[in-house]
Design a protein around this motif. Structure first.
Motif, short mmCIF file in Angstrom:
data_model
loop_
_atom_site.label_atom_id
_atom_site.label_comp_id
_atom_site.label_asym_id
_atom_site.label_seq_id
_atom_site.Cartn_x
_atom_site.Cartn_y
_atom_site.Cartn_z
N PRO A 180 2.56 -0.43 -8.92
CA PRO A 180 2.90 -1.84 -8.72
C PRO A 180 1.89 -2.70 -9.48
O PRO A 180 0.77 -2.90 -9.02
N ASN A 181 2.30 -3.18 -10.62
CA ASN A 181 1.38 -3.84 -11.54
C ASN A 181 0.98 -5.21 -11.00
O ASN A 181 1.83 -6.05 -10.72
N THR B 283 -6.27 7.53 -3.41
CA THR B 283 -4.86 7.73 -3.09
C THR B 283 -3.95 6.71 -3.76
O THR B 283 -2.74 6.90 -3.80
N ILE B 284 -4.53 5.62 -4.28
CA ILE B 284 -3.70 4.63 -4.97
C ILE B 284 -4.05 4.53 -6.45
O ILE B 284 -3.46 3.75 -7.18
N ALA B 285 -5.02 5.31 -6.92
CA ALA B 285 -5.51 5.17 -8.29
C ALA B 285 -4.53 5.79 -9.28
O ALA B 285 -4.12 6.93 -9.14
N ARG B 286 -4.17 5.03 -10.29
CA ARG B 286 -3.19 5.50 -11.28
C ARG B 286 -3.89 6.29 -12.39
O ARG B 286 -4.94 5.89 -12.90
N ALA B 287 -3.30 7.42 -12.75
CA ALA B 287 -3.80 8.25 -13.85
C ALA B 287 -2.77 9.32 -14.13
O ALA B 287 -1.86 9.56 -13.33
N ARG C 117 12.11 -4.69 -9.90
CA ARG C 117 11.82 -5.69 -8.88
C ARG C 117 12.63 -5.37 -7.63
O ARG C 117 13.85 -5.48 -7.62
N LEU C 118 11.94 -4.93 -6.59
CA LEU C 118 12.59 -4.54 -5.35
C LEU C 118 13.00 -5.80 -4.59
O LEU C 118 12.15 -6.65 -4.29
N PRO C 119 14.28 -5.98 -4.29
CA PRO C 119 14.79 -7.29 -3.87
C PRO C 119 14.33 -7.77 -2.49
O PRO C 119 14.20 -8.97 -2.28
N LYS C 120 14.08 -6.88 -1.56
CA LYS C 120 13.73 -7.31 -0.21
C LYS C 120 12.25 -7.65 -0.07
O LYS C 120 11.89 -8.67 0.49
N THR C 121 11.38 -6.78 -0.59
CA THR C 121 9.94 -7.05 -0.51
C THR C 121 9.46 -7.94 -1.65
O THR C 121 8.39 -8.52 -1.56
N GLN C 122 10.22 -8.00 -2.76
CA GLN C 122 9.83 -8.71 -3.97
C GLN C 122 8.66 -8.03 -4.68
O GLN C 122 8.02 -8.63 -5.56
N ILE C 123 8.37 -6.79 -4.34
CA ILE C 123 7.32 -6.03 -5.02
C ILE C 123 7.87 -5.49 -6.34
O ILE C 123 8.99 -4.99 -6.40
N GLU C 124 7.07 -5.60 -7.39
CA GLU C 124 7.44 -5.04 -8.70
C GLU C 124 6.78 -3.70 -8.90
O GLU C 124 5.60 -3.53 -8.58
N VAL D 31 0.84 -1.20 0.00
CA VAL D 31 0.00 0.00 0.00
C VAL D 31 0.87 1.26 0.00
O VAL D 31 0.60 2.23 -0.72
N ALA D 32 1.93 1.26 0.80
CA ALA D 32 2.81 2.44 0.86
C ALA D 32 3.43 2.73 -0.50
O ALA D 32 3.46 3.88 -0.96
N PHE D 33 3.93 1.70 -1.18
CA PHE D 33 4.51 1.90 -2.51
C PHE D 33 3.44 2.31 -3.52
O PHE D 33 3.70 3.10 -4.43
N SER D 34 2.22 1.79 -3.36
CA SER D 34 1.13 2.15 -4.26
C SER D 34 0.76 3.62 -4.13
O SER D 34 0.54 4.32 -5.14
#
Length: 518
Positions: free
Chosen positions: A116-117, A182-186, A462-469, A100-103
């Protein structure tokens, strides 16, 4: 293939509309990533040192490579947003809270292709974050910041089409919308696109509302309490319904696609009662399709040209974009070479920094070293932010972007149905039609932004610690002169009403039928 998954390869450009719902500043992340949030089963806790390490990699990559990082924010403003992200990750968090924070941070970039797709996450991340939550038992669209049901999945059909959902589990839906914005992409100030992004339509295995609603508003059981206003009823009613599981949500998609093959026709073609040709194009993201769409489309364009059909309707509603499929139609509408709008393709780098390479996935290795295709700018591009850019020449025609007439020309009326989802190649198509008076745009304002968008080539960071893309677009599209921070307004604005939804009326097609009748 789903709408969002198809969007990953070679996405082009986008456009936008100024909405009325503001986006809270990044400092609200501390409220959104709340300590009382219930992480899904199997959601690991990540140490703050690892979260901060990933945030540092994200910052280095975006600052070095992202062409639109400073399109809507100054360097100082983006520095503050990066710093706020780092602060919010300075404590141990669950994977869900980190996501959520990265989003929220990505949404602050105001780029429709920076997020974050869902479809680029590793299977373990997707399983932990997207598949364990419950879903609302209906499809819906937002109408005047209220949820309106378009398809009911309750066993007893408690939510007929057109039902307004006023609250979910005692939370007003307007509060839900404001939080999820707050997380919606546009792109830019295009809140219309953000709202459309937060609808549930059944077009994709993962939809933003399904993913983020339970993260922001967790619940302990599958029971949901709804306050609803059903068609024909005088007063709101409180209903207890069972939420859908992930498997139940995607069951209609599986059923719809079970009989399809890779070469099946994706578009719909038919003739209306008055002879008007109707072409429905739900997606232009056909990169992995075996269907020969070009031969199929040109055969039908030949048909209406030979028959002197009175009108052609191209329905792009719900179509974010993909490849430049619309060029095949434009070639039938022009009599002479047509140069499309003057936007310049700019990139931030010639070769990626070696320390970032381990984290950058993509489908084309040449994106890591553009070489001579990244040309020095003789002077700064007038609408580009004041940081270093290179002019990308790899995809440019020698004479620029030109539409040349090909095949039998179509001389009838030409209508394009548009909405806020049109934010990539479909935005560019609509823009070309409108600017050159090739047809009539009907519907709602588009997605994207006239100031230009980012896309065309991507790194999957690709963030190595969280594995979030995190999707990282590489090519910025910049106009030759300052443009408004909006999408394209239609030539004829059509705003569907609640009664239209209740009756299943297609308000845009009703306008076209009236125009043709006249």
């Amino acid at each position: 293939m789903t709408k969002l998954m198809n969007l990953l390869r070679g996405v082009l450009w986008s456009g936008a509309f100024i909405g009325t719902i503001g986006i809270p500043p990044l400092t609200l992340v501390s409220q959104i990533v709340s300590p009382q949030a219930l992480p899904p089963v199997g959601d690991p806790i990540i140490k703050s040192v690892d979260l901060e390490s990933d945030a540092a990699i994200l910052r280095k990559a975006y600052e070095a490579l992202h062409p639109g990082l400073y399109r809507y924010s100054s360097k100082a403003e983006m520095d503050a947003k990066f710093d706020a992200l780092q602060k919010n990750l300075s404590r141990d968090l669950s994977l869900q809270d980190a996501f959520v924070a990265f989003s929220v941070f990505a949404a602050q970039v105001k780029c429709g292709h920076t997020y974050p797709n869902f479809f680029n996450q590793k299977s373990a991340v997707a399983a932990a974050l997207f598949q364990g939550h419950n879903r609302v038992p209906f499809y819906f669209r937002w109408l005047d910041q209220e949820i309106v049901v378009t398809r009911d999945f309750t066993p007893n059909h408690q939510l007929p089409r057109g039902t307004q959902v006023l609250s979910i589990n005692r939370t007003p839906v307007r509060t839900i919308l404001n939080r999820l914005m707050t997380i919606a992409r546009a792109d830019g100030s295009n809140d219309a696109k953000r709202i459309a992004y937060l609808e549930v339509t059944g077009d994709s295995m993962y939809e933003a509302f399904d993913v983020y609603f339970p993260m922001f508003f967790p619940q302990k059981s599958g029971a949901m309490q709804l306050v609803t206003q059903r068609p024909g009823e005088a007063k709101p009613q409180t209903l207890d319904v069972e939420a859908l599981t992930f498997e139940q949500r995607i069951a209609p998609i599986k059923e719809r696609e079970s009989g399809r093959k890779g070469g099946d026709v994706v578009f719909e073609w038919k003739y209306l009662d008055d002879g008007t040709a109707y072409l429905r194009m739900p997606t232009w993201a056909l990169y992995n399709s075996k269907w020969d769409w070009k031969t199929w489309l040109n055969a039908r364009l030949d048909e209406i040209a030979e028959n002197n059909s009175l009108a052609l309707v191209v329905d792009l509603r719900g179509n974010e974009g993909g490849s430049d499929i619309g060029d095949e139609i434009l070639k039938r509408l022009v009599s002479n070479d047509l140069r499309v709008s003057a936007y310049r393709r700019l990139i931030r780098y010639r070769q990626t920094p070696a320390e970032l390479d381990p984290y950058l996935d993509t489908w084309d290795p040449s994106f890591k070293n553009w070489g001579t295709a990244a040309a020095e700018l003789e002077q700064p591009w007038p609408t580009a932010p004041p940081v270093q850019y290179f002019a990308l020449t790899k995809y440019d025609d020698a004479s620029g972007d030109v539409i040349r007439p090909v095949g039998k020309p179509f001389r009838g009326k030409f209508y394009v149905l548009i909405d806020a989802n049109n934010s990539s190649a479909t935005f560019q198509f609509a823009q070309t039609v409108q600017q050159n008076k090739l047809g009539t745009l009907i519907g709602q304002s588009t997605g994207g932004d006239q100031r230009g968008i980012n896309g065309g080539a991507f790194f999957f960071l690709r963030l190595p610690k969280t594995q979030i893309e995190m999707d990282l677009p590489l090519i910025g599209n910049f106009p030759a002169s300052p443009q408004p921070d909006t999408g394209l307004a239609p030539d004829i604005l059509v705003t569907p009403t609640l009664q239209d939804i209740i009756e299943g009326k297609d308000a845009e097609m009703a306008i076209i039928k009236e125009l043709q009748r006249r």
